[in-house]
Design a protein around this motif. Structure first.
Motif, PDB file in Angstrom:
ATOM      1  N   VAL A  40      -3.106 -12.121   5.171  1.00 26.46           N
ATOM      2  CA  VAL A  40      -1.918 -12.064   6.031  1.00 26.46           C
ATOM      3  C   VAL A  40      -0.665 -12.270   5.179  1.00 26.46           C
ATOM      4  O   VAL A  40       0.335 -11.561   5.339  1.00 26.46           O
ATOM      5  CB  VAL A  40      -1.997 -13.114   7.166  1.00 26.46           C
ATOM      6  N   GLU A  41      -0.713 -13.225   4.267  1.00 27.30           N
ATOM      7  CA  GLU A  41       0.424 -13.476   3.385  1.00 27.30           C
ATOM      8  C   GLU A  41       0.721 -12.263   2.506  1.00 27.30           C
ATOM      9  O   GLU A  41       1.882 -11.925   2.275  1.00 27.30           O
ATOM     10  CB  GLU A  41       0.170 -14.705   2.528  1.00 27.30           C
ATOM     11  N   ILE A  42      -0.323 -11.593   2.025  1.00 32.32           N
ATOM     12  CA  ILE A  42      -0.139 -10.379   1.227  1.00 32.32           C
ATOM     13  C   ILE A  42       0.562  -9.314   2.067  1.00 32.32           C
ATOM     14  O   ILE A  42       1.507  -8.666   1.607  1.00 32.32           O
ATOM     15  CB  ILE A  42      -1.485  -9.859   0.684  1.00 32.32           C
ATOM     16  N   SER A  43       0.115  -9.143   3.297  1.00 28.87           N
ATOM     17  CA  SER A  43       0.727  -8.164   4.188  1.00 28.87           C
ATOM     18  C   SER A  43       2.217  -8.456   4.390  1.00 28.87           C
ATOM     19  O   SER A  43       3.053  -7.549   4.339  1.00 28.87           O
ATOM     20  CB  SER A  43      -0.008  -8.178   5.533  1.00 28.87           C
ATOM     21  N   ILE A  44       2.547  -9.718   4.585  1.00 21.74           N
ATOM     22  CA  ILE A  44       3.948 -10.120   4.775  1.00 21.74           C
ATOM     23  C   ILE A  44       4.757  -9.844   3.514  1.00 21.74           C
ATOM     24  O   ILE A  44       5.868  -9.307   3.570  1.00 21.74           O
ATOM     25  CB  ILE A  44       4.026 -11.608   5.174  1.00 21.74           C
ATOM     26  N   ARG A  45       4.207 -10.190   2.365  1.00 20.83           N
ATOM     27  CA  ARG A  45       4.916  -9.969   1.096  1.00 20.83           C
ATOM     28  C   ARG A  45       5.092  -8.483   0.796  1.00 20.83           C
ATOM     29  O   ARG A  45       6.127  -8.071   0.280  1.00 20.83           O
ATOM     30  CB  ARG A  45       4.172 -10.625  -0.063  1.00 20.83           C
ATOM     31  N   VAL A  46       4.080  -7.677   1.100  1.00 22.58           N
ATOM     32  CA  VAL A  46       4.197  -6.234   0.879  1.00 22.58           C
ATOM     33  C   VAL A  46       5.342  -5.683   1.724  1.00 22.58           C
ATOM     34  O   VAL A  46       6.171  -4.908   1.234  1.00 22.58           O
ATOM     35  CB  VAL A  46       2.871  -5.506   1.184  1.00 22.58           C
ATOM     36  N   GLU A  47       5.403  -6.120   2.974  1.00 23.11           N
ATOM     37  CA  GLU A  47       6.484  -5.634   3.831  1.00 23.11           C
ATOM     38  C   GLU A  47       7.843  -6.113   3.315  1.00 23.11           C
ATOM     39  O   GLU A  47       8.793  -5.338   3.241  1.00 23.11           O
ATOM     40  CB  GLU A  47       6.273  -6.088   5.268  1.00 23.11           C
ATOM     41  N   ASP A  49       8.688  -7.363   0.169  1.00 22.10           N
ATOM     42  CA  ASP A  49       9.029  -6.990  -1.204  1.00 22.10           C
ATOM     43  C   ASP A  49       8.999  -5.488  -1.467  1.00 22.10           C
ATOM     44  O   ASP A  49       9.752  -4.991  -2.295  1.00 22.10           O
ATOM     45  CB  ASP A  49       8.087  -7.676  -2.196  1.00 22.10           C
ATOM     46  N   LEU A  50       8.103  -4.784  -0.774  1.00 19.83           N
ATOM     47  CA  LEU A  50       7.936  -3.353  -1.048  1.00 19.83           C
ATOM     48  C   LEU A  50       8.458  -2.465   0.073  1.00 19.83           C
ATOM     49  O   LEU A  50       8.499  -1.248  -0.073  1.00 19.83           O
ATOM     50  CB  LEU A  50       6.463  -3.045  -1.333  1.00 19.83           C
ATOM     51  N   GLY A  51       8.825  -3.064   1.200  1.00 19.82           N
ATOM     52  CA  GLY A  51       9.495  -2.319   2.254  1.00 19.82           C
ATOM     53  C   GLY A  51       8.626  -1.499   3.174  1.00 19.82           C
ATOM     54  O   GLY A  51       9.140  -0.638   3.896  1.00 19.82           O
ATOM     55  N   VAL A  52       7.325  -1.742   3.175  1.00 21.85           N
ATOM     56  CA  VAL A  52       6.438  -1.011   4.087  1.00 21.85           C
ATOM     57  C   VAL A  52       5.481  -1.975   4.777  1.00 21.85           C
ATOM     58  O   VAL A  52       5.080  -2.978   4.206  1.00 21.85           O
ATOM     59  CB  VAL A  52       5.624   0.097   3.373  1.00 21.85           C
ATOM     60  N   ALA A  53       5.161  -1.640   6.007  1.00 25.60           N
ATOM     61  CA  ALA A  53       4.231  -2.468   6.778  1.00 25.60           C
ATOM     62  C   ALA A  53       2.801  -1.975   6.580  1.00 25.60           C
ATOM     63  O   ALA A  53       2.545  -0.775   6.633  1.00 25.60           O
ATOM     64  CB  ALA A  53       4.597  -2.430   8.253  1.00 25.60           C
ATOM     65  N   ILE A  54       1.916  -2.912   6.352  1.00 30.96           N
ATOM     66  CA  ILE A  54       0.484  -2.635   6.262  1.00 30.96           C
ATOM     67  C   ILE A  54      -0.172  -3.440   7.377  1.00 30.96           C
ATOM     68  O   ILE A  54      -0.053  -4.665   7.419  1.00 30.96           O
ATOM     69  CB  ILE A  54      -0.102  -3.065   4.896  1.00 30.96           C
ATOM     70  N   GLY A  55      -0.832  -2.746   8.282  1.00 28.15           N
ATOM     71  CA  GLY A  55      -1.461  -3.410   9.419  1.00 28.15           C
ATOM     72  C   GLY A  55      -2.654  -4.247   9.016  1.00 28.15           C
ATOM     73  O   GLY A  55      -3.301  -3.995   7.993  1.00 28.15           O
ATOM     74  N   ASP A  56      -2.943  -5.255   9.839  1.00 27.10           N
ATOM     75  CA  ASP A  56      -4.094  -6.117   9.569  1.00 27.10           C
ATOM     76  C   ASP A  56      -5.391  -5.322   9.490  1.00 27.10           C
ATOM     77  O   ASP A  56      -6.280  -5.654   8.713  1.00 27.10           O
ATOM     78  CB  ASP A  56      -4.227  -7.188  10.658  1.00 27.10           C
ATOM     79  N   ASP A  57      -5.498  -4.272  10.291  1.00 27.02           N
ATOM     80  CA  ASP A  57      -6.705  -3.450  10.285  1.00 27.02           C
ATOM     81  C   ASP A  57      -6.813  -2.598   9.021  1.00 27.02           C
ATOM     82  O   ASP A  57      -7.885  -2.124   8.669  1.00 27.02           O
ATOM     83  CB  ASP A  57      -6.753  -2.560  11.528  1.00 27.02           C
ATOM     84  N   ARG A  60      -8.235  -4.504   4.501  1.00 32.01           N
ATOM     85  CA  ARG A  60      -9.632  -4.912   4.660  1.00 32.01           C
ATOM     86  C   ARG A  60     -10.179  -5.506   3.359  1.00 32.01           C
ATOM     87  O   ARG A  60      -9.698  -5.187   2.279  1.00 32.01           O
ATOM     88  CB  ARG A  60     -10.480  -3.693   5.028  1.00 32.01           C
ATOM     89  N   PRO A  61     -11.211  -6.326   3.464  1.00 35.50           N
ATOM     90  CA  PRO A  61     -11.809  -6.924   2.263  1.00 35.50           C
ATOM     91  C   PRO A  61     -12.364  -5.899   1.273  1.00 35.50           C
ATOM     92  O   PRO A  61     -12.391  -6.157   0.075  1.00 35.50           O
ATOM     93  CB  PRO A  61     -12.946  -7.790   2.819  1.00 35.50           C
ATOM     94  N   ASP A  62     -12.767  -4.719   1.757  1.00 40.21           N
ATOM     95  CA  ASP A  62     -13.339  -3.711   0.861  1.00 40.21           C
ATOM     96  C   ASP A  62     -12.288  -2.780   0.251  1.00 40.21           C
ATOM     97  O   ASP A  62     -12.616  -1.891  -0.528  1.00 40.21           O
ATOM     98  CB  ASP A  62     -14.409  -2.889   1.586  1.00 40.21           C
ATOM     99  N   LEU A  63     -11.021  -2.996   0.558  1.00 41.65           N
ATOM    100  CA  LEU A  63      -9.936  -2.173   0.024  1.00 41.65           C
ATOM    101  C   LEU A  63      -9.697  -2.531  -1.436  1.00 41.65           C
ATOM    102  O   LEU A  63      -9.575  -3.710  -1.788  1.00 41.65           O
ATOM    103  CB  LEU A  63      -8.666  -2.435   0.840  1.00 41.65           C
ATOM    104  N   THR A  64      -9.657  -1.525  -2.298  1.00 39.20           N
ATOM    105  CA  THR A  64      -9.367  -1.773  -3.711  1.00 39.20           C
ATOM    106  C   THR A  64      -7.861  -1.862  -3.909  1.00 39.20           C
ATOM    107  O   THR A  64      -7.080  -1.379  -3.091  1.00 39.20           O
ATOM    108  CB  THR A  64      -9.921  -0.669  -4.624  1.00 39.20           C
ATOM    109  N   LEU A  65      -7.468  -2.457  -5.007  1.00 36.26           N
ATOM    110  CA  LEU A  65      -6.043  -2.573  -5.303  1.00 36.26           C
ATOM    111  C   LEU A  65      -5.398  -1.215  -5.506  1.00 36.26           C
ATOM    112  O   LEU A  65      -4.268  -0.989  -5.083  1.00 36.26           O
ATOM    113  CB  LEU A  65      -5.824  -3.464  -6.522  1.00 36.26           C
TER     114      LEU A  65
END
Length: 79
Positions: A40-47, A49-57, A60-65
């Motif tokens: 959740v903190e990563i999602s907030i920081r991405v929005e 610092d990087l200006g885009v929203a990434i949804g919780d869905d 995912r844990p299997d998402l690569t960097l």
């Protein structure tokens, strides 16, 4: 690697004490030992610092960097 990838690594390094040798483009969120609160903190920081929203869905844990960087880049391009 992309600038977005480097920015994501920086965000991860600030939020989560993952060993540098485990951070790679192919590393998944789960392999880095990121828990749900940190995701959740990563999602907030991405929005913020990087200006885009990434949804919780989408974060995912299997998402690569590298996949996350691609998702962020695609969202930026759509703006």
């Amino acid at each position: 690697m992309s600038t977005t990838y480097d920015q994501l690594v920086e965000i991860l390094a600030r939020l989560h004490d993952a060993p540098a040798d485990r951070i790679s483009p192919e590393a998944t969120i789960a392999e880095l030992g990121v828990d749900s609160l940190t995701m959740v903190e990563i999602s907030i920081r991405v929005e913020r610092d990087l200006g885009v929203a990434i949804g919780d869905d989408e974060l995912r844990p299997d998402l690569t960097l590298v996949d996350l960087a691609g998702l962020v880049d695609a969202r930026r391009a759509a703006l």
